[in-house]
Design an enzyme around this catalytic site. Structure first.
Site, short mmCIF file in Angstrom:
data_model
loop_
_atom_site.label_atom_id
_atom_site.label_comp_id
_atom_site.label_asym_id
_atom_site.label_seq_id
_atom_site.Cartn_x
_atom_site.Cartn_y
_atom_site.Cartn_z
N SER A 35 38.09 16.33 78.51
CA SER A 35 38.77 15.12 79.01
C SER A 35 38.93 15.26 80.51
O SER A 35 38.99 16.39 81.04
CB SER A 35 40.15 15.01 78.36
OG SER A 35 40.92 14.05 79.04
N TYR A 51 48.02 19.13 76.13
CA TYR A 51 46.72 18.45 76.10
C TYR A 51 45.85 18.97 77.26
O TYR A 51 44.69 19.35 77.06
CB TYR A 51 46.91 16.94 76.19
CG TYR A 51 45.65 16.14 75.98
CD1 TYR A 51 45.11 15.96 74.71
CD2 TYR A 51 44.98 15.56 77.06
CE1 TYR A 51 43.95 15.23 74.51
CE2 TYR A 51 43.81 14.82 76.87
CZ TYR A 51 43.30 14.65 75.60
OH TYR A 51 42.14 13.93 75.40
#
Ligand SMILES: NC(=O)c1ccc[n+]([C@@H]2O[C@H](COP(=O)([O-])OP(=O)(O)OC[C@H]3O[C@@H](n4cnc5c(N)ncnc54)[C@H](O)[C@@H]3O)[C@@H](O)[C@H]2O)c1
Length: 282
Positions: free
Chosen positions: A147, A160
């Site tokens: 990401s 995350y």
């Protein structure tokens, strides 16, 4: 630039998390190119739906329940594709979940472990299990879905960000390590695109302005999972390590790499002033 089909005429791919979002979009993209696709996820009914769409788009699906937090599921998947197809050419480690919150607050140890299991251990399991399979095929390609968060490290998303930064690091390491085995590696680092990852009640309810701001950005964005899938495949074909589909991902990456201190100061300013992504509901 050789297409993936020219590089891998046997056209065999396994993708994790194909029931939704980017995993499903990648499965359909490979299907349109006539690939055999191991369609994997948690829920057999959802897997069946993607498999039907894959077949309708021109691909040959192989349905499999594969919980990415379980190494024995990867081992069973490797056995299954070897029996069915004689091996594998492309592995896509895509399945992932989101979370947000402050380190001393909403990010409980239980949530940390979940994120580590789904976003990071999955990639370790997938690579460890399938590298020998790709080596046997004589060549291969691994696409790991990380990401932009793994490059930009936005606040209130430590778990995350950490899992995705680790996936970037694993991918960069393997790119060099596996070159002698003719196995290439690409890491996908998108910013917001439309998918079900934004339907996360925990993040909606939590106080994290960054988490809610990012989930809002995902719900509002016009960027589709299909466009990210197509971009990722083009990056694989041109042998790129980093696949950064959106301009904001590229800008964030360059700023963080070239001007790390200035980038950190800018992020701190935007966060403290509640600007940019840090103003949910505005
Ligand atoms: N949507 C975005 O804005 C965005 C941005 C950057 C990166 N990503 C990454 O893209 C990848 C795909 O996410 P998405 O946005 O398409 O989300 P999504 O929620 O639409 O799809 C994720 C898929 O992973 C599956 N999954 C979850 N846990 C699993 C498990 N334990 N085992 C097997 N499958 C499991 C889900 O069932 C689902 O089908 C993720 O790695 C995510 O972190 C998404």
């Amino acid at each position: 630039m050789a297409t993936l089909e020219q590089q891998f005429p046997r056209k065999r791919v396994l993708i994790t998390g194909t029931s939704s979002g980017l995993g499903r979009a990648l499965a359909l993209e490979f299907a349109q190119r006539g690939w055999k696709i191991a369609v994997t996820d948690l829920d057999p009914l959802m897997i069946k739906q993607t498999a039907e769409a894959v077949r309708a788009a021109g691909g040959e699906p192989l349905e499999m329940v594969l919980d990415v937090t379980r190494v024995e599921h990867f081992e069973a998947a490797a056995k299954r594709v070897t029996e069915a197809w004689g091996g594998l050419d492309v592995l896509v480690n895509n399945a992932g979940v989101s979370d947000a919150g402050r380190m001393e607050g909403e990010l409980t140890l239980e949530n940390w472990r979940l994120l580590m299991d789904v976003n990071l251990w999955s990639v370790i399991y997938g690579c460890r299990t399938f590298i020998p399979v790709l080596k046997k095929a004589g060549r291969g390609h691994i696409l790991n879905v990380a990401s932009g968060a793994g490059l930009g490290c936005l606040p209130e998303m430590a778990s995350y960000n950490a899992t995705k930064a680790a996936v970037v690091a694993i991918s960069a390491t393997l790119k060099t390590e596996l070159i002698v085995d003719h196995i290439d590696v690409t890491v996908s680092c998108p910013t917001a695109f439309r998918s079900n990852i934004a339907n996360n009640e925990r993040v909606d309810k939590c106080k994290s302005v960054a988490g809610r701001g990012i989930m809002e950005a995902i719900k509002k964005t016009t960027v589709s999972a299909e466009s990210v899938a197509q971009y990722n495949i083009r990056s694989m074909e041109s042998g790129k390590l980093y696949s950064l589909p959106q301009a904001d991902a590229r800008a964030m990456w360059r700023a963080a790499r070239w001007m790390p201190e200035k980038y950190s100061k800018l992020l701190t300013y935007l966060y403290n002033k509640r600007l940019w992504l840090f103003a949910p509901g505005k």
